[in-house]
Design a protein around this motif. Structure first.
Motif, PDB file in Angstrom:
ATOM      1  N   UNK A  30      -0.596  -4.725   5.737  1.00 51.54           N
ATOM      2  CA  UNK A  30      -1.735  -5.215   6.511  1.00 51.54           C
ATOM      3  C   UNK A  30      -2.839  -4.168   6.624  1.00 51.54           C
ATOM      4  N   UNK A  31      -4.046  -4.624   6.887  1.00 46.60           N
ATOM      5  CA  UNK A  31      -5.164  -3.711   7.095  1.00 46.60           C
ATOM      6  C   UNK A  31      -4.868  -2.793   8.269  1.00 46.60           C
ATOM      7  N   UNK A  32      -5.182  -1.509   8.088  1.00 52.14           N
ATOM      8  CA  UNK A  32      -4.973  -0.593   9.199  1.00 52.14           C
ATOM      9  C   UNK A  32      -3.532  -0.128   9.345  1.00 52.14           C
ATOM     10  N   UNK A  33      -2.645  -0.664   8.544  1.00 56.71           N
ATOM     11  CA  UNK A  33      -1.233  -0.268   8.614  1.00 56.71           C
ATOM     12  C   UNK A  33      -1.077   1.210   8.295  1.00 56.71           C
ATOM     13  N   UNK A  34      -0.269   1.924   9.080  1.00 54.04           N
ATOM     14  CA  UNK A  34      -0.222   3.363   8.832  1.00 54.04           C
ATOM     15  C   UNK A  34       1.194   3.942   8.801  1.00 54.04           C
ATOM     16  N   UNK A  35       2.188   3.095   8.532  1.00 55.60           N
ATOM     17  CA  UNK A  35       3.548   3.621   8.521  1.00 55.60           C
ATOM     18  C   UNK A  35       4.175   3.365   7.160  1.00 55.60           C
ATOM     19  N   UNK A  36       4.326   4.417   6.354  1.00 57.23           N
ATOM     20  CA  UNK A  36       4.683   4.231   4.941  1.00 57.23           C
ATOM     21  C   UNK A  36       6.033   4.801   4.545  1.00 57.23           C
ATOM     22  N   UNK A  37       6.892   5.088   5.522  1.00 54.35           N
ATOM     23  CA  UNK A  37       8.165   5.702   5.138  1.00 54.35           C
ATOM     24  C   UNK A  37       8.990   4.786   4.250  1.00 54.35           C
ATOM     25  N   UNK A  38       8.979   3.474   4.522  1.00 50.16           N
ATOM     26  CA  UNK A  38       9.767   2.586   3.659  1.00 50.16           C
ATOM     27  C   UNK A  38       9.189   2.523   2.254  1.00 50.16           C
ATOM     28  N   UNK A  39       7.855   2.556   2.154  1.00 53.19           N
ATOM     29  CA  UNK A  39       7.224   2.519   0.828  1.00 53.19           C
ATOM     30  C   UNK A  39       7.622   3.765   0.043  1.00 53.19           C
ATOM     31  N   UNK A  40       7.642   4.907   0.731  1.00 50.25           N
ATOM     32  CA  UNK A  40       8.037   6.136   0.042  1.00 50.25           C
ATOM     33  C   UNK A  40       9.477   6.018  -0.448  1.00 50.25           C
ATOM     34  N   UNK A  41      10.333   5.402   0.364  1.00 50.60           N
ATOM     35  CA  UNK A  41      11.718   5.176  -0.106  1.00 50.60           C
ATOM     36  C   UNK A  41      11.718   4.354  -1.378  1.00 50.60           C
ATOM     37  N   UNK A  42      10.894   3.300  -1.392  1.00 50.49           N
ATOM     38  CA  UNK A  42      10.829   2.452  -2.583  1.00 50.49           C
ATOM     39  C   UNK A  42      10.371   3.258  -3.783  1.00 50.49           C
ATOM     40  N   UNK A  43       9.396   4.161  -3.569  1.00 51.27           N
ATOM     41  CA  UNK A  43       8.899   4.968  -4.682  1.00 51.27           C
ATOM     42  C   UNK A  43      10.001   5.855  -5.236  1.00 51.27           C
ATOM     43  N   UNK A  44      10.770   6.435  -4.341  1.00 51.67           N
ATOM     44  CA  UNK A  44      11.876   7.276  -4.803  1.00 51.67           C
ATOM     45  C   UNK A  44      12.882   6.453  -5.590  1.00 51.67           C
ATOM     46  N   UNK A  45      13.052   5.231  -5.144  1.00 46.07           N
ATOM     47  CA  UNK A  45      14.025   4.364  -5.801  1.00 46.07           C
ATOM     48  C   UNK A  45      13.531   3.937  -7.178  1.00 46.07           C
ATOM     49  N   UNK A  46      12.240   3.498  -7.242  1.00 48.74           N
ATOM     50  CA  UNK A  46      11.724   2.904  -8.469  1.00 48.74           C
ATOM     51  C   UNK A  46      11.192   3.915  -9.473  1.00 48.74           C
ATOM     52  N   UNK A  47      10.834   5.106  -8.999  1.00 51.72           N
ATOM     53  CA  UNK A  47      10.301   6.174  -9.862  1.00 51.72           C
ATOM     54  C   UNK A  47       9.252   5.705 -10.873  1.00 51.72           C
ATOM     55  N   UNK A  48       8.118   5.180 -10.388  1.00 49.60           N
ATOM     56  CA  UNK A  48       7.067   4.789 -11.338  1.00 49.60           C
ATOM     57  C   UNK A  48       6.388   6.012 -11.948  1.00 49.60           C
ATOM     58  N   UNK A  49       5.595   5.791 -13.029  1.00 42.71           N
ATOM     59  CA  UNK A  49       4.839   6.886 -13.618  1.00 42.71           C
ATOM     60  C   UNK A  49       3.531   7.122 -12.877  1.00 42.71           C
ATOM     61  N   UNK A  50       2.953   6.030 -12.419  1.00 44.06           N
ATOM     62  CA  UNK A  50       1.662   6.109 -11.734  1.00 44.06           C
ATOM     63  C   UNK A  50       1.697   5.198 -10.513  1.00 44.06           C
ATOM     64  N   UNK A  51       1.157   5.670  -9.394  1.00 45.76           N
ATOM     65  CA  UNK A  51       0.976   4.797  -8.230  1.00 45.76           C
ATOM     66  C   UNK A  51      -0.475   4.358  -8.251  1.00 45.76           C
ATOM     67  N   UNK A  52      -0.701   3.085  -8.551  1.00 44.56           N
ATOM     68  CA  UNK A  52      -2.055   2.565  -8.677  1.00 44.56           C
ATOM     69  C   UNK A  52      -2.472   2.051  -7.311  1.00 44.56           C
ATOM     70  N   UNK A  53      -3.367   2.775  -6.681  1.00 40.60           N
ATOM     71  CA  UNK A  53      -3.540   2.610  -5.237  1.00 40.60           C
ATOM     72  C   UNK A  53      -4.881   1.988  -4.868  1.00 40.60           C
ATOM     73  N   UNK A  54      -4.850   0.853  -4.157  1.00 41.52           N
ATOM     74  CA  UNK A  54      -6.080   0.252  -3.663  1.00 41.52           C
ATOM     75  C   UNK A  54      -6.023   0.127  -2.146  1.00 41.52           C
ATOM     76  N   UNK A  55      -5.414   1.116  -1.475  1.00 42.09           N
ATOM     77  CA  UNK A  55      -5.429   1.138  -0.012  1.00 42.09           C
ATOM     78  C   UNK A  55      -6.799   1.601   0.451  1.00 42.09           C
ATOM     79  N   UNK A  56      -7.216   1.109   1.620  1.00 45.72           N
ATOM     80  CA  UNK A  56      -8.514   1.521   2.152  1.00 45.72           C
ATOM     81  C   UNK A  56      -8.367   2.100   3.550  1.00 45.72           C
ATOM     82  N   UNK A  57      -9.325   2.954   3.900  1.00 50.07           N
ATOM     83  CA  UNK A  57      -9.440   3.453   5.267  1.00 50.07           C
ATOM     84  C   UNK A  57      -8.199   4.185   5.770  1.00 50.07           C
ATOM     85  N   UNK A  58      -7.780   3.822   6.987  1.00 51.30           N
ATOM     86  CA  UNK A  58      -6.655   4.490   7.649  1.00 51.30           C
ATOM     87  C   UNK A  58      -5.386   4.409   6.806  1.00 51.30           C
ATOM     88  N   UNK A  59      -5.201   3.298   6.118  1.00 52.07           N
ATOM     89  CA  UNK A  59      -3.971   3.142   5.331  1.00 52.07           C
ATOM     90  C   UNK A  59      -3.902   4.183   4.235  1.00 52.07           C
TER      91      UNK A  59
END
Lengths: 414, 289, 377
Positions: free
Chosen positions: A211-240
């Protein structure tokens, strides 16, 4: 009984009357004066100073106002000063539509400068189209739109992604994790990214929206560790964006193997993130503060002088700045003719202007020819430009969609 | 297996943050029945004081904690003495009044410091991660978990081993009789509110490296804190801790299995069902009001 | 409660005059200002909805913005479908962007005006009845009602924001067509529309006043004063509470539908905590015990905001917060309470007959005692 009724009645009349008095326009002066022809030019300034994306939008407001003041200090346009009507829509699309309505109907502006997020632009769109007004939108966006009432000053996907995505695949690998806020801009950019990746043999590992303004990303970081992508293609805005990058850094992930490649991150977000956490990651944009040109030197100096040495300029407030000058040139071209939003739009097409990023041109589909660059963030908060474009790139908002093209007559299907 | 442990750790981390934020609110609610919707703003002010200390005087978060606690406590004291103390008889009115206070505080901060996002750095020695059994645990998050337990212990000690705590518990159980015994209920209330506000301020300072420091950050946390307190039960520290644990772990797991938004919706619905069937909360204190 | 009712009648008549004659005149009978006044009336209606359950029955509904928002979404869905006729499959634009294939089944019925109008009232009522039943059958009161309504509203708001392909997400529903009611194309900046809104408001208030005047209203007031005792009298407290709750929801639903027309969009922002609390504060300022006063509170505060926020651009929110605090601390019965106290003082001064004077002060004493009992809620 009669006296009591009278007293009750008087009491209520008092309350009703007092409230009614608040409604009499004559008591509160100010806003209702109609604008005489030949005097000031009324424009709307519609950037959020509060809310989830205020961190960026307030700088757009600042740059826009700086341009307006510069023009007014130099005698205005054909001797007429610009009179800005400033509104704060508080990062909320509903409020954007509401204030735009007010600017157009009550303040009778001939143009509005506004918006960062696509949601806010989409909320304003019916208002300016319904009332045939003109919206100057400085921000990069997802394309797939072709309104005759909007001047698009920001990059569309073909200008931002066409070279960026293949470059990223070449340097880091083709497994992309798509991360964005949950609204139309990230979704469309990701649609385009998918199409490009499919064409070059890349793969989308996961697609996640918050969601807009969302600022808690610990679960997303877990997913990144799990999935190990080459690039994180990021379109987050502002506080997020700020919160995510900090979380990434706190989690100890490595930009050399899993960089964050952003479309939206600029000097503003990097300042809020902190140089150390942002270093090593990438952005694709037509403008970076460190760009070497005479116009940029002038622009940055004026901006820092006015707003403080700790401020930054970036690719969106550079556009907010140059759009005011494009407006000025268009109005000058009209001369003594009637000043309506449609006339301004028609006079703006084809116009060239020396912006801080280079010489830009307004295409007949009302988008802008820009000079995209790929930059890598350094610990000092500035971007080092790794890839520069040789010429200005034409904007094609429907680049990824076969059979659709945005032209001077609007959207053409073939 | 690794991801399970990781999620448990994340859940604990979220729990600890919720706990520190909610503990102050729980104490206030348990003692006085006051639902302080301005609690989120106390958290926000703690964050701003932390930023202020760091940017003006170079004082780090950890070092600055005592000062931040005092700042929060003072603010709480002032607000309690001027506004809250007049509203003890009507809990619904306190919701409204504290919401108003929250708005005023938020606007004042915005007027003083602007809406820009402020950046506060972690203390250097807490950078980095502990890697255990394949999971990455940020030292900072571990520190917060430890600090939350510490705060819980301190609060327990305060309530059950000090004279002030005895007075507080007496007033919670029966205000009139306590006053007959010479306990000044007003003073107890004021000190309690101040303590709760101080805790909130500390929570705000501690979370600054992880979130954006803006004037609106308070409203995001107050609803969560509210839910923890209500689920935990009136006047019960054990309840608050248990509720924070439940909600923290549930958030982590549901976010991992589904997504963040669905997790939140499910938690809200869960709270609704829980309150309906057990409005007194998980571990209620049996008191006569 | 004859006095209360007579006051409401006179106040109501004056209010009707104000709404029907004075406001349109001050806006020159058309244009942007008239639309803004229509908006104030609608917000006043929402405040009245809150006052009905809160002031009369003691149920503080912190989720009133939910039923309001649902009303606005229902109207917006109909108008959006109307505007999307030319698109592929009649789908709204956001569905095209989110790559939906066809219109979801629950959107289909909103093609019809009559269904929309009925749904705008009945859906909020149904939802309120369900939640109300869930709560009141379990004898949940006071603070817990507030929390449950609040949580439910947040859950629904979150769902709407996340299900972008069904609901338009954070953007809400924009780009709406104009409503066509029985061949009349409603211009929301015109005088006819304003009178329609004013008419709805007056009808709603009339029905509300009649309801409150009836036996049901009396029982609700008894419930507010002491639910246990009312139960001992044999009244099924929970049914009455559910009915009051549902009626408030229906009123809020109507207000929501009108609001969607006035604004030209529906958005999840108008289904959130801030708006809910704003309704409550307007009702508190006007006076939660009288729905007419609450409506005036809503209109008055918004009118003041409209004027003053231009003058005090940055500080308006701060001033609003201060007003909240002051009203709750010093005017717990709102301006209405102030007026009532004034009336009693004036009466006892002007009484010719000493016996009447004594009766009046007895009345005053009685009403003050019950008032302070009510303050406990």
């Amino acid at each position: 009984m009669k006296r009591r009724d009278l007293l009750k009645g008087v009491a209520f009349a008092g309350v009703a009357g007092a409230t009614g008095l608040g409604g009499f326009p004559g008591i509160w002066t100010g806003r209702n004066a109609a604008w005489a022809a030949g005097s000031d030019i009324p424009v709307g300034v519609l950037f959020s100073k509060t809310g989830a994306v205020a961190v960026v939008e307030s700088t757009l407001h600042d740059a826009c106002m700086m341009a307006i003041e510069e023009i007014n200090d130099n005698g205005g346009i054909n001797g007429r000063k610009i009179r800005p009507f400033v509104e704060d829509p508080a990062s909320d699309p509903a409020t954007f539509a509401d204030r735009a309505n007010r600017l157009v109907r009550r303040d009778k502006v001939v143009s509005i400068f506004g918006s960062y997020t696509s949601s806010s632009r989409q909320a304003v769109l019916p208002v300016v189209e319904g009332q045939n007004n003109l919206y100057w939108y400085p921000t990069l966006y997802e394309g797939r739109e072709c309104s005759r009432n909007v001047m698009y000053g920001g990059a569309v996907p073909n200008q931002q992604q066409q070279d960026y995505v293949p470059w990223l695949k070449e340097k880091f690998g083709g497994r992309f994790y798509l991360l964005g806020n949950n609204y139309v801009y990230p979704r469309e950019e990701n649609n385009v990214a998918r199409k490009i990746l499919k064409g070059i043999g890349g793969e989308v590992v996961n697609e996640e929206y918050v969601p807009m303004g969302h600022d808690s990303f610990s679960s997303i970081v877990s997913q990144l560790r799990r999935d190990k992508p080459d690039v994180i293609f990021c379109t987050l805005v502002g506080d997020s964006d700020v919160a995510f990058q900090r979380e990434y850094h706190n989690a100890g992930l490595d930009p050399k193997t899993m960089p964050v490649a952003s479309l939206t991150r600029s000097e503003i977000e990097v300042k809020a993130i902190g140089g150390k956490a942002a270093a090593g990651h990438f952005s694709s944009a037509p403008y970076f503060m460190g760009h070497q040109s005479a116009e940029n030197k002038k622009f940055v100096e004026a901006y820092l002088k006015k707003y403080g040495q700790d401020q930054v300029t970036h690719f969106v407030n550079e556009a907010a700045y140059f759009q005011v000058y494009q407006f000025k040139n268009a109005v000058e071209r009209i001369g003594s003719g009637e000043l309506t939003p449609s006339a301004i739009r028609d006079a703006a097409v084809g116009q060239r202007f020396m912006a801080p990023q280079g010489e830009i041109e307004i295409a007949d589909n009302l988008h802008t020819y820009l000079w995209p660059k790929i930059g890598q963030w350094q610990a000092n908060g500035q971007a080092k430009v790794l890839v520069d474009s040789k010429s200005r790139i034409a904007p094609e908002p429907y680049w990824a969609y076969e059979g659709q093209k945005c032209t001077a007559e609007g959207l053409q299907e073939s | 297996m690794y991801s399970w442990l990781n999620e448990i750790f994340i859940g604990l981390s979220l729990t600890s943050i919720l706990l520190i934020i909610a503990l102050g609110l729980a104490i206030i609610y348990g003692t006085m029945g006051v639902i302080n919707l301005a609690h989120g703003q106390f958290v926000m002010i703690g964050a701003y004081v932390a930023w202020f200390l760091q940017s003006q005087f170079g004082i780090g978060i950890i070092v600055g904690l005592p000062l931040i606690f005092i700042a929060g406590a003072l603010l709480g004291l002032v607000i309690e003495r001027t506004i809250i103390q007049r509203l003890y008889r009507s809990p619904l009115d306190t919701i409204l009044a504290t919401w108003g206070i929250g708005i005023v505080l938020e606007q004042l901060v915005r007027g003083l410091f602007g809406s820009d996002s402020r950046y506060v750095a972690r203390s250097e020695f807490l950078d980095g991660n502990l890697i255990l059994a394949g999971i990455h645990m940020s030292y900072y998050r571990l520190f917060i978990i430890g600090f939350a337990l510490f705060t819980l212990a301190v609060t327990w000690f305060l309530l059950f081993r000090t004279e002030f705590g005895t007075k507080l518990r007496a007033v919670i159980q029966n205000k009139e009789i306590s006053e007959c015994y010479g306990v000044s209920a007003n003073r107890v209330y004021a000190m309690t509110f101040a303590y709760g506000a101080g805790l909130a301020a500390i929570a705000g300072a501690l979370i600054t490296p992880m979130v954006s420091v803006t004037p609106t950050m308070g409203t995001k946390v107050v609803v969560d804190a509210f839910l923890v307190v209500i689920v935990g039960g009136v006047g019960s520290i054990a309840g608050t801790a248990a509720a924070a644990l439940m909600i923290g772990e549930a958030s982590a797991w549901l976010s991992y299995l589904l997504n963040e938004t669905t997790a939140r919706i499910l938690i809200l619905l869960g709270v609704i069902v829980l309150i309906r069937f057990r409005p007194q909360g998980l571990f209620p204190n049996k008191v006569r009001r | 409660m004859n006095k209360g009712f007579s006051i409401d009648c006179i106040g109501y008549a004056l209010f009707a005059v104000f709404v029907v004659l004075i406001i349109p005149w001050s806006a020159n009978y058309s244009g942007y200002d008239l639309n803004v006044y229509a908006r104030y009336l609608v917000l006043g209606m929402a405040a009245a909805a809150v006052a009905l359950s809160w002031g009369t029955a003691g149920i503080l509904n912190l989720g009133q913005a939910l039923t309001f928002g649902i009303g606005s979404y229902i109207m917006a869905m109909h108008l959006k479908l109307k505007a999307s006729g030319a698109q592929a499959g009649g789908m709204p634009d956001f569905m095209v962007w989110t790559n939906m294939e066809k219109l979801p089944w629950f959107w289909e019925p909103f093609q019809s005006v009559s269904f929309t109008l009925a749904a705008g009232i009945l859906v909020p009522v149904a939802i309120a009845s369900l939640i109300g039943g869930f709560m009141f059958r379990g004898r949940i009161t006071g603070v817990f009602v507030a929390i449950i309504t609040l949580s439910f509203m947040l859950a629904v708001q979150l769902w709407i924001i996340s299900e972008q392909r069904f609901t338009g997400g954070q953007n809400g529903l924009t780009g709406l067509a104009t409503l066509e009611l029985f061949d009349w194309s409603v211009d929301v900046y015109g005088l006819a529309f304003y009178y329609m809104v004013a008419g709805c408001l007056l009808v709603v208030l009339t029905l509300g006043l009649l309801f409150l005047r009836s036996k049901a209203g009396l029982v609700l007031r008894a419930i507010k004063a002491d639910p246990e005792r009312t139960r001992f009298f044999g009244y099924d407290v929970s049914t009455y509470e559910i009915v009051a709750f549902a009626i408030s929801a229906g009123i809020a639903g109507i207000a929501g539908m009108l609001y969607a027309m006035i604004l030209g969009f529906a958005s999840p922002t108008y289904m959130g905590l801030s708006l809910s609390l704003a309704f409550v504060i307007w009702a508190a300022v006007g006076g939660r015990e009288s729905i007419v006063a609450a409506t005036l509170g809503g209109i008055g505060v918004n009118m003041a905001e409209g004027r003053l926020s231009d003058l005090f651009f940055d500080q308006w929110t701060l001033i609003l917060g201060v007003i909240f605090i002051v009203v709750v601390l010093f005017l717990p019965r709102g301006l209405f309470g102030l007026v009532m106290d004034l009336r009693i003082k004036l009466e006892s001064h002007f009484m010719a007959n000493p016996i009447s004077r004594m009766n009046t002060s007895l009345d005053k004493h009685r009403s003050e005692t019950t008032a302070s009992q009510r303050e406990g809620k």
